[in-house]
Design a protein around this motif. Structure first.
Motif, PDB file in Angstrom:
ATOM      1  N   SER A  87       2.858  11.439  -1.541  1.00  0.00           N
ATOM      2  CA  SER A  87       3.389  10.523  -2.557  1.00  0.00           C
ATOM      3  C   SER A  87       2.324   9.640  -3.185  1.00  0.00           C
ATOM      4  O   SER A  87       2.636   8.748  -3.955  1.00  0.00           O
ATOM      5  CB  SER A  87       4.472   9.640  -1.924  1.00  0.00           C
ATOM      6  OG  SER A  87       3.904   8.885  -0.876  1.00  0.00           O
ATOM      7  N   GLY A  88       1.065   9.873  -2.869  1.00  0.00           N
ATOM      8  CA  GLY A  88       0.015   9.037  -3.455  1.00  0.00           C
ATOM      9  C   GLY A  88      -1.330   9.719  -3.288  1.00  0.00           C
ATOM     10  O   GLY A  88      -1.392  10.892  -2.919  1.00  0.00           O
ATOM     11  N   GLU A 246       8.367  -1.467   5.017  1.00  0.00           N
ATOM     12  CA  GLU A 246       7.231  -0.845   4.361  1.00  0.00           C
ATOM     13  C   GLU A 246       6.643  -1.846   3.378  1.00  0.00           C
ATOM     14  O   GLU A 246       7.357  -2.398   2.547  1.00  0.00           O
ATOM     15  CB  GLU A 246       7.689   0.408   3.610  1.00  0.00           C
ATOM     16  CG  GLU A 246       6.571   1.040   2.801  1.00  0.00           C
ATOM     17  CD  GLU A 246       7.063   2.025   1.754  1.00  0.00           C
ATOM     18  OE1 GLU A 246       8.263   2.032   1.438  1.00  0.00           O
ATOM     19  OE2 GLU A 246       6.222   2.788   1.258  1.00  0.00           O
ATOM     20  N   ARG A 247       5.371  -2.098   3.466  1.00  0.00           N
ATOM     21  CA  ARG A 247       4.673  -2.882   2.460  1.00  0.00           C
ATOM     22  C   ARG A 247       3.289  -2.283   2.301  1.00  0.00           C
ATOM     23  O   ARG A 247       2.960  -1.286   2.940  1.00  0.00           O
ATOM     24  CB  ARG A 247       4.554  -4.371   2.873  1.00  0.00           C
ATOM     25  CG  ARG A 247       5.855  -5.170   2.764  1.00  0.00           C
ATOM     26  CD  ARG A 247       6.369  -5.278   1.356  1.00  0.00           C
ATOM     27  NE  ARG A 247       7.533  -6.138   1.228  1.00  0.00           N
ATOM     28  CZ  ARG A 247       8.794  -5.809   1.518  1.00  0.00           C
ATOM     29  NH1 ARG A 247       9.046  -4.606   1.991  1.00  0.00           N
ATOM     30  NH2 ARG A 247       9.784  -6.648   1.348  1.00  0.00           N
ATOM     31  N   ARG A 248       2.462  -2.916   1.468  1.00  0.00           N
ATOM     32  CA  ARG A 248       1.153  -2.333   1.197  1.00  0.00           C
ATOM     33  C   ARG A 248       0.105  -2.881   2.176  1.00  0.00           C
ATOM     34  O   ARG A 248      -0.758  -3.684   1.807  1.00  0.00           O
ATOM     35  CB  ARG A 248       0.761  -2.652  -0.238  1.00  0.00           C
ATOM     36  CG  ARG A 248      -0.448  -1.886  -0.704  1.00  0.00           C
ATOM     37  CD  ARG A 248      -0.701  -2.186  -2.152  1.00  0.00           C
ATOM     38  NE  ARG A 248      -1.837  -1.451  -2.640  1.00  0.00           N
ATOM     39  CZ  ARG A 248      -2.289  -1.555  -3.870  1.00  0.00           C
ATOM     40  NH1 ARG A 248      -1.708  -2.375  -4.715  1.00  0.00           N
ATOM     41  NH2 ARG A 248      -3.320  -0.873  -4.258  1.00  0.00           N
ATOM     42  N   HIS A 258      -2.287  -8.181   1.096  1.00  0.00           N
ATOM     43  CA  HIS A 258      -1.419  -7.313   0.300  1.00  0.00           C
ATOM     44  C   HIS A 258      -0.004  -7.126   0.837  1.00  0.00           C
ATOM     45  O   HIS A 258       0.885  -6.751   0.086  1.00  0.00           O
ATOM     46  CB  HIS A 258      -2.068  -5.939   0.131  1.00  0.00           C
ATOM     47  CG  HIS A 258      -3.129  -5.943  -0.915  1.00  0.00           C
ATOM     48  ND1 HIS A 258      -2.884  -5.620  -2.220  1.00  0.00           N
ATOM     49  CD2 HIS A 258      -4.429  -6.290  -0.854  1.00  0.00           C
ATOM     50  CE1 HIS A 258      -4.000  -5.748  -2.922  1.00  0.00           C
ATOM     51  NE2 HIS A 258      -4.959  -6.152  -2.114  1.00  0.00           N
ATOM     52  N   GLU A 283      12.037 -12.422   0.198  1.00  0.00           N
ATOM     53  CA  GLU A 283      11.549 -11.134  -0.315  1.00  0.00           C
ATOM     54  C   GLU A 283      11.771  -9.970   0.640  1.00  0.00           C
ATOM     55  O   GLU A 283      11.441  -8.842   0.326  1.00  0.00           O
ATOM     56  CB  GLU A 283      10.036 -11.145  -0.595  1.00  0.00           C
ATOM     57  CG  GLU A 283       9.537 -12.222  -1.500  1.00  0.00           C
ATOM     58  CD  GLU A 283       8.038 -12.081  -1.726  1.00  0.00           C
ATOM     59  OE1 GLU A 283       7.302 -11.952  -0.743  1.00  0.00           O
ATOM     60  OE2 GLU A 283       7.624 -12.088  -2.879  1.00  0.00           O
TER      61      GLU A 283
ATOM     62  N   ASP B 274      -0.076  -4.862  -9.679  1.00  0.00           N
ATOM     63  CA  ASP B 274       0.153  -3.866  -8.624  1.00  0.00           C
ATOM     64  C   ASP B 274      -0.225  -4.366  -7.235  1.00  0.00           C
ATOM     65  O   ASP B 274      -0.324  -3.584  -6.296  1.00  0.00           O
ATOM     66  CB  ASP B 274      -0.583  -2.575  -8.950  1.00  0.00           C
ATOM     67  CG  ASP B 274      -2.086  -2.768  -8.956  1.00  0.00           C
ATOM     68  OD1 ASP B 274      -2.531  -3.932  -8.842  1.00  0.00           O
ATOM     69  OD2 ASP B 274      -2.821  -1.768  -9.074  1.00  0.00           O
ATOM     70  N   PHE B 275      -0.408  -5.671  -7.107  1.00  0.00           N
ATOM     71  CA  PHE B 275      -0.867  -6.214  -5.823  1.00  0.00           C
ATOM     72  C   PHE B 275       0.065  -5.833  -4.674  1.00  0.00           C
ATOM     73  O   PHE B 275      -0.381  -5.512  -3.579  1.00  0.00           O
ATOM     74  CB  PHE B 275      -0.982  -7.743  -5.919  1.00  0.00           C
ATOM     75  CG  PHE B 275      -1.555  -8.396  -4.685  1.00  0.00           C
ATOM     76  CD1 PHE B 275      -2.930  -8.421  -4.493  1.00  0.00           C
ATOM     77  CD2 PHE B 275      -0.736  -8.989  -3.736  1.00  0.00           C
ATOM     78  CE1 PHE B 275      -3.474  -9.019  -3.359  1.00  0.00           C
ATOM     79  CE2 PHE B 275      -1.272  -9.585  -2.609  1.00  0.00           C
ATOM     80  CZ  PHE B 275      -2.649  -9.607  -2.414  1.00  0.00           C
ATOM     81  N   GLY B 277       2.320  -3.379  -4.862  1.00  0.00           N
ATOM     82  CA  GLY B 277       2.882  -2.068  -5.181  1.00  0.00           C
ATOM     83  C   GLY B 277       2.751  -1.112  -4.006  1.00  0.00           C
ATOM     84  O   GLY B 277       1.781  -1.169  -3.263  1.00  0.00           O
ATOM     85  N   VAL B 278       3.765  -0.257  -3.815  1.00  0.00           N
ATOM     86  CA  VAL B 278       3.693   0.808  -2.821  1.00  0.00           C
ATOM     87  C   VAL B 278       4.031   2.119  -3.540  1.00  0.00           C
ATOM     88  O   VAL B 278       4.311   2.121  -4.741  1.00  0.00           O
ATOM     89  CB  VAL B 278       4.663   0.577  -1.639  1.00  0.00           C
ATOM     90  CG1 VAL B 278       4.260  -0.644  -0.845  1.00  0.00           C
ATOM     91  CG2 VAL B 278       6.096   0.435  -2.132  1.00  0.00           C
ATOM     92  N   ALA B 279       4.038   3.209  -2.782  1.00  0.00           N
ATOM     93  CA  ALA B 279       4.198   4.528  -3.409  1.00  0.00           C
ATOM     94  C   ALA B 279       5.448   4.606  -4.298  1.00  0.00           C
ATOM     95  O   ALA B 279       5.423   5.182  -5.364  1.00  0.00           O
ATOM     96  CB  ALA B 279       4.231   5.609  -2.345  1.00  0.00           C
ATOM     97  N   HIS B 280       6.557   4.005  -3.830  1.00  0.00           N
ATOM     98  CA  HIS B 280       7.806   4.203  -4.569  1.00  0.00           C
ATOM     99  C   HIS B 280       8.190   3.033  -5.464  1.00  0.00           C
ATOM    100  O   HIS B 280       9.250   3.030  -6.067  1.00  0.00           O
ATOM    101  CB  HIS B 280       8.949   4.481  -3.597  1.00  0.00           C
ATOM    102  CG  HIS B 280       9.192   3.327  -2.672  1.00  0.00           C
ATOM    103  ND1 HIS B 280       9.824   2.189  -3.084  1.00  0.00           N
ATOM    104  CD2 HIS B 280       8.837   3.133  -1.385  1.00  0.00           C
ATOM    105  CE1 HIS B 280       9.855   1.337  -2.071  1.00  0.00           C
ATOM    106  NE2 HIS B 280       9.271   1.880  -1.043  1.00  0.00           N
ATOM    107  N   PHE B 283       7.011  -4.461  -4.996  1.00  0.00           N
ATOM    108  CA  PHE B 283       7.827  -5.536  -4.428  1.00  0.00           C
ATOM    109  C   PHE B 283       7.722  -6.846  -5.212  1.00  0.00           C
ATOM    110  O   PHE B 283       8.501  -7.757  -4.988  1.00  0.00           O
ATOM    111  CB  PHE B 283       7.465  -5.773  -2.961  1.00  0.00           C
ATOM    112  CG  PHE B 283       7.959  -4.678  -2.059  1.00  0.00           C
ATOM    113  CD1 PHE B 283       9.282  -4.650  -1.679  1.00  0.00           C
ATOM    114  CD2 PHE B 283       7.117  -3.661  -1.635  1.00  0.00           C
ATOM    115  CE1 PHE B 283       9.774  -3.640  -0.863  1.00  0.00           C
ATOM    116  CE2 PHE B 283       7.586  -2.650  -0.815  1.00  0.00           C
ATOM    117  CZ  PHE B 283       8.924  -2.636  -0.429  1.00  0.00           C
ATOM    118  N   ARG B 284       6.712  -6.947  -6.093  1.00  0.00           N
ATOM    119  CA  ARG B 284       6.612  -8.151  -6.933  1.00  0.00           C
ATOM    120  C   ARG B 284       6.253  -7.745  -8.354  1.00  0.00           C
ATOM    121  O   ARG B 284       5.146  -7.943  -8.813  1.00  0.00           O
ATOM    122  CB  ARG B 284       5.578  -9.128  -6.348  1.00  0.00           C
ATOM    123  CG  ARG B 284       6.209 -10.359  -5.732  1.00  0.00           C
ATOM    124  CD  ARG B 284       5.190 -11.226  -5.020  1.00  0.00           C
ATOM    125  NE  ARG B 284       5.284 -11.059  -3.582  1.00  0.00           N
ATOM    126  CZ  ARG B 284       4.297 -10.629  -2.812  1.00  0.00           C
ATOM    127  NH1 ARG B 284       3.127 -10.347  -3.322  1.00  0.00           N
ATOM    128  NH2 ARG B 284       4.478 -10.490  -1.510  1.00  0.00           N
TER     129      ARG B 284
END
Lengths: 285, 341
Positions: A87-88, A246-248, A258, A283, B274-275, B277-280, B283-284
């Motif tokens: 997916s990436g 799930e987060r980055r 992040h 959030e 995109d800070f 951002g995830v694959a899908h 979140f902000r």
């Protein structure tokens, strides 16, 4: 100007990945593969100790890093399994790898599921889609220590039958008496004879002892609110429900910023949160 | 800590002496502003500066640094070297000294200290200097207008000389070798007190910082965030000029031959789209959510871990923000529920 060389033991540099060899690749679905990885250095491999629910950073030099939760059980020593969806950039490059190739790993990071605390209780595990990846580690860990647990109920929803991960194993498990496993799909095909609908629908079919049950849940963000509502309808205590987010997560060690969620960092405070903490975390859900 | 009186005309000799062993970085005039830059001539040192455009964090956490060189084929680190030059940051205000202490909490913390940051921090000498508040300063709101640690030498201006607080062996050694100095008298300490009182009295604004973590949660859905979000340009200048913003990105850069490359760390900002951002997804996704997160993290997230807010009131973001979003204004809006115009 002076330059100093970083000390060679990798543990002194948390950004430096450990080399690991891919020892097996299984195609689970058209989008997901299961990779078995073994750390090459003996001492590092022996010292690699993790909890179900923790994650690693998969490091492919030239592409980058991605956080991936561990799918194998901590009770299995010497290797880890990662269930990876293409997916990436990093996951795409990983899908192009062959058995025997070397990749990098950092970790394990974060807080996992409270396995010790769950012992002696019934457990309800709910997964949606790829959310089964971290829960698979917990399921297998419980399996390897089965006598320590009461009733174990697993609810797993996928979009289509072909997207069910670990399908062969789960279809076998549907006939076991010590695991109460139910699968459902949103969109059935002509071969599907099982349940149809969202995973929340399966709650009508289960019976829980709310005073003695721990809940754990992982899936796409949209799922949490609805599944937790079902768990609460069954009178599960908010502080006996565990959710994985799930987060980055980029650095894995609470520095790069992040994966901030509310006032916490998923990489060190999570990825598994007690729902009592999560419901008070902005959030989060 | 012990104290010495160093006459102002002794400072050039002190700088020259330190420069024999350290690369000296100090505040210097650049056009109508001030910057921290390598000092070529002690005469260029402007200890009377009000504020620099950028903080000194780049000398400890550079805007870009190589974490390691690698070989693609065997996915191996071929070299993990770091630059940790002996440097002296000469002339940090109390806010900036405090900002490094706040960053230390993150990078030197507990189980996973950052080896790059740590090596640079250890090789960096800190010489602080007192200041008078500029109109944009609000360090008094957070108590970062004073500093009692985090420096080797701190110079407080008492007229023709500095009241020097010396808190490390290497600081004492440098003063001993390169400044004549003399011992303090009761009059000197009285002058120091007078100067400190004048500094505290010179702040023009008061900011009500009470109960910020509660307000951030209780007013999480306040329309002020939508308003600030509409104003924000998402340029990230606030993070760039902030001495306490530490978020970073890591990415790989390949050499021309595509066989080797380096893993690079660069400054990042939670204000960039995109800070989170995830694959899908992301979140902000909205600017409002990102502006809110910046304040939420600084006044609550960091505080929940380290008991302090992640702001030292230097006012650099106040100066840098083209949309006039700044901590005093945001805090006022949080207190009153209205964004002042």
């Amino acid at each position: 100007m002076t330059a100093s060389t970083l000390a060679s033991p990798v543990q002194l540099n948390p950004y430096r990945p450990w080399p690991a060899r891919i020892t097996s690749i299984i195609d689970l679905t058209p989008q997901e593969k299961l990779f078995e990885l073994r750390l090459i250095d003996d001492a590092t491999r022996d010292a690699f100790d993790f909890e179900a629910g923790q994650f690693v950073e998969l490091s492919l030099f030239g592409v980058g890093e991605a956080p991936i939760s561990i799918s194998s059980a901590p009770s299995k020593q010497g290797f880890i399994e990662l269930c990876i969806r293409d997916s990436g950039d990093v996951t795409g490059a990983m899908h192009a790898k062959q058995c025997g190739d070397i990749v990098g790993l950092r970790g394990p990071f974060g807080r996992g599921f409270p396995f010790q605390e769950m012992k002696g209780h019934d457990v309800l595990l709910v997964a949606g889609g790829l959310g089964i990846a971290p829960l698979k580690s917990l399921i297998n860990h419980i399996h390897d220590d089965r006598h320590e647990f009461g009733k174990v109920t697993i609810l797993y929803g996928a979009r289509t039958p072909s997207e069910i991960l670990f399908r062969r194993q789960f279809e076998m498990w549907q006939h076991r008496e010590d695991f109460d496993l139910m699968l459902t799909v949103d969109r059935p095909d002509e071969t599907w004879e099982g349940e149809v609908g969202l995973v929340t629908k399966l709650f009508d079919k289960i019976d829980l002892d709310p005073d003695n049950t721990y809940g754990a849940l992982c899936g796409p963000p949209v799922m949490y609110k609805y599944v937790i509502a079902e768990m609460r309808k069954k009178d599960l205590d908010v502080d006996k429900i565990y959710v994985s987010f799930e987060r980055r997560m980029k650095c894995g060690i609470g520095k790069c910023g992040h994966c901030g969620v509310g006032h916490q960092y998923v990489c060190v405070d999570g990825p598994v949160f007690n729902y009592w903490e999560a419901m008070n975390l902005q959030e989060a859900i | 800590m012990f104290f010495k009186i160093i006459a102002k005309d002794e400072v050039p000799d002190l700088v020259r002496g330190i420069a024999t062993e350290y690369e000296v970085i100090g505040p210097q005039a650049k056009g109508t502003a001030f910057v921290f830059a390598p000092l070529k001539d002690p005469a260029d040192l402007r200890l009377d500066y009000d504020m620099t455009i950028l903080p000194a964090k780049r000398y400890i956490l550079p805007e870009r640094e190589t974490l390691m060189r690698f070989s693609v084929e065997d996915n191996e680190v071929v070299e993990a070297e770091l630059d940790a030059p002996r440097r002296a940051l000469f002339g940090l205000h109390p806010c900036d000294v405090n900002s490094l202490l706040l960053m230390d909490n993150v990078f030197l913390d507990g189980g996973d200290p950052d080896p790059y940051y740590k090596a640079r921090r250890e090789n960096t000498l800190i010489i602080g200097v007192s200041c008078m508040p500029a109109p944009t300063c609000f360090c008094d709101a957070w108590g970062t207008d004073e500093t009692h640690r985090g420096f080797d030498i701190f110079l407080t201006d008492i007229g023709d000389s500095y009241y020097a607080s010396i808190s490390s062996v290497r600081g004492a050694d440098l003063v001993d070798r390169f400044a004549k100095g003399r011992d303090i008298t009761a009059e000197d300490t009285a002058a120091f007190q007078e100067r400190s009182a004048a500094f505290k009295a010179a702040f023009e604004h008061e900011i009500d910082t009470s109960q910020l973590p509660v307000l951030l949660d209780a007013k999480y859905d306040s329309p002020i965030w939508q308003e600030f979000g509409e104003m924000c340009l998402a340029c990230g200048a606030c993070s760039t000029v902030c001495p306490t913003c530490y978020c970073f990105d890591v990415h790989d850069e390949l050499d021309a031959d595509q066989k080797h490359g380096e893993r690079v760390r660069t400054w990042d900002s939670c204000q960039f789209k995109d800070f989170a951002g995830v694959a899908h997804g992301n979140f902000r996704d909205s600017r409002a959510s990102r502006v809110r997160y910046r304040y939420y993290h600084k006044q609550w997230g960091y505080l929940s871990r380290y008991e302090k807010v992640l702001c030292v009131g230097c006012g650099r973001c106040t100066r840098a923000c083209k949309a006039d979003i700044n901590p005093p204004r945001v805090v006022r809006a949080l207190q009153t529920g209205v964004v002042d115009r």
